[in-house]
Design an enzyme around this catalytic site. Structure first.
Site, PDB file in Angstrom:
ATOM      1  CD  GLU A 260      -5.065  -5.306  -2.863  1.00 46.62           C
ATOM      2  OE1 GLU A 260      -3.994  -6.183  -2.789  1.00 46.62           O
ATOM      3  OE2 GLU A 260      -6.021  -5.634  -2.465  1.00 46.62           O
TER       4      GLU A 260
ATOM      5  CD  GLU B  21       2.580 -13.369   8.618  1.00 53.80           C
ATOM      6  OE1 GLU B  21       3.619 -12.842   9.274  1.00 53.80           O
ATOM      7  OE2 GLU B  21       2.220 -14.401   8.287  1.00 53.80           O
TER       8      GLU B  21
ATOM      9  CB  ILE C  74     -12.836  23.696  -5.245  1.00 46.54           C
ATOM     10  CG1 ILE C  74     -11.487  23.737  -6.331  1.00 46.54           C
ATOM     11  CG2 ILE C  74     -13.945  24.290  -6.081  1.00 46.54           C
ATOM     12  CD1 ILE C  74     -11.534  23.042  -7.606  1.00 46.54           C
TER      13      ILE C  74
ATOM     14  N   GLY D  56       3.943  -6.476   5.114  1.00 55.07           N
ATOM     15  CA  GLY D  56       3.204  -5.949   4.737  1.00 55.07           C
ATOM     16  C   GLY D  56       3.247  -5.606   2.911  1.00 55.07           C
TER      17      GLY D  56
END
Length: 401
Positions: free
Chosen positions: A376, A142, A350, A146
């Protein structure tokens, strides 16, 4: 001469893959090389147009082609028609899928917590999701909840044989396409969310919730969900009343080591690009591969990728052994997501100006990988979990299992 006590019992420690694992890994690798990588330019051009980067019909055709090869429900129990390959093999597969910019998933799977449904719920939600007839989304996060899911404010109030849900969810993966959501709501404010205060509901979109896309810096477009007086029958409770937080943590826990696994594949692809380019790019009469600055970036990346691989594989192995892997999953997710962000930054450096253009996938990965440190469970949450486990003695330093 007596043998040393440590030698009295032979212990086999074998890190090699079985023949079956090698075969599956190679088959997935070939599928990625032949079917998915050729679509990367299309994905770059279609950013934000399709949920999976390519036209839905093309994506479905790819899933059906994979099904013909036996890749259907890689972690789905055999009783539901899946292959049930286990967590270690799932980790290996996601390492291969991570090597392409196409956000592909093999079909035939469903959210792990849907298996907690009763027989009616399995017929109505689980099996149709496995078969691809329905699409779900996990609605926990929400605006104010979180990293701390215990702070959710969405409520569900009992009204006869229904529950009335009000609230807002955000950053919901698949929420724009889902026809039902696993919605977590507070059902008892007198109890802590972690201990009986939150319940999970199976909520069809037709019951009244709606969604809208959330613009992000990457190609990923999560959803914002709105629930206003949505009436949900009481038989749509997943599991038991008050057991929602536990279900939510099981869903999130699985995602952490899978994220780390996918980061390994992406970083390996990026590192190979850096190795190839550094051999071709010549400055001041020499390939930049001869420059120590470039060599160190390549070496550091290789070491960090390998470290993440073992962290992810160990977390997956513990799942297959029926062991608690939450500590290992947090370590894999924390190190792996940061590793991938460091690697893509080095690879862009690079490649110089070319890496910064949208002619190559590096720029897109640079944006997409940033979210791995957020969803997550943020870096900060993983740090908290790992430190808490050690400080409270849940995990012993130096243990081996």
């Amino acid at each position: 001469m007596s043998r040393h006590p440590l030698n009295q019992k032979e212990v086999a420690l074998d890190f090699s893959l079985t023949d079956e694992q090698k075969m599956i890994q190679q088959t997935v690798r070939q599928f990625v090389d032949r079917e998915l990588m050729p679509l990367e330019n299309e994905v770059l051009q279609n950013e934000g147009k399709y949920p999976n980067g390519v036209e839905p019909s093309v994506y479905h055709a790819l899933q059906m082609k994979a099904k013909e090869m036996g890749f259907w429900g890689i972690n789905t129990p055999e009783e539901y028609g899946g292959a049930n390959l286990g967590a270690v093999m799932t980790a290996l597969i996601f390492m291969e899928l991570g090597k392409t910019l196409v956000p592909f998933m093999f079909a035939g799977s469903a959210d792990n917590i849907l298996y907690y449904g009763n027989e009616w719920q399995k017929e109505e939600y689980l099996i149709p999701t496995i078969e691809g007839e329905r699409k779900s989304c996990f609605a926990l996060t929400e605006p104010g909840a979180g990293s701390d899911p215990s702070a959710i404010r969405t409520t569900a109030v009992k009204d006869g044989n229904h529950w009335v849900i009000n609230g807002q969810k955000v950053f919901i993966t698949g929420g724009n396409e889902a026809d039902f959501a696993m919605v977590f709501a507070v059902t008892d404010r007198t109890k802590p969310p972690q201990n009986g205060g939150v319940t999970c509901f199976l909520v069809d979109r037709e019951m009244g919730w709606n969604s809208r896309p959330v613009p992000t810096m990457g190609g990923w477009s999560p959803a914002e969900l709105f629930l206003e007086n949505v009436r949900v029958p009481e038989d749509h409770i997943l599991g038991e009343v008050g057991n929602g937080f536990s279900l939510g943590m099981q869903w999130i826990g699985q995602g952490r080591w899978i994220i780390a696994s996918r980061c390994v594949g992406t970083a390996e692809r990026l590192l190979q690009m850096a190795v190839d380019y550094s051999k071709e790019r010549v400055t001041f009469g020499q390939p930049i591969a001869d420059r120590q600055a470039i060599q160190w970036m390549i070496a550091d990346s290789a070491v960090e990728i390998q470290a993440t691989k073992w962290l992810a594989m160990h977390a997956a192995w513990k799942v297959d052994q029926g062991l608690d892997n939450r500590h290992e999953a947090s370590m894999a997710k924390l190190f792996g997501s940061n590793m991938a962000n460091r690697v893509v930054d080095r690879v862009m450096q690079i490649h110089g100006g070319m890496g910064y253009t949208r002619e190559m996938p590096i720029e897109r990965w640079y944006r997409d990988l940033r979210v791995t440190r957020i969803y997550e469970g943020t870096d900060e949450i993983q740090h908290f979990i790992i430190a808490r486990d050690l400080l409270k003695g849940y995990v012993k330093i130096g243990r081996w299992e």
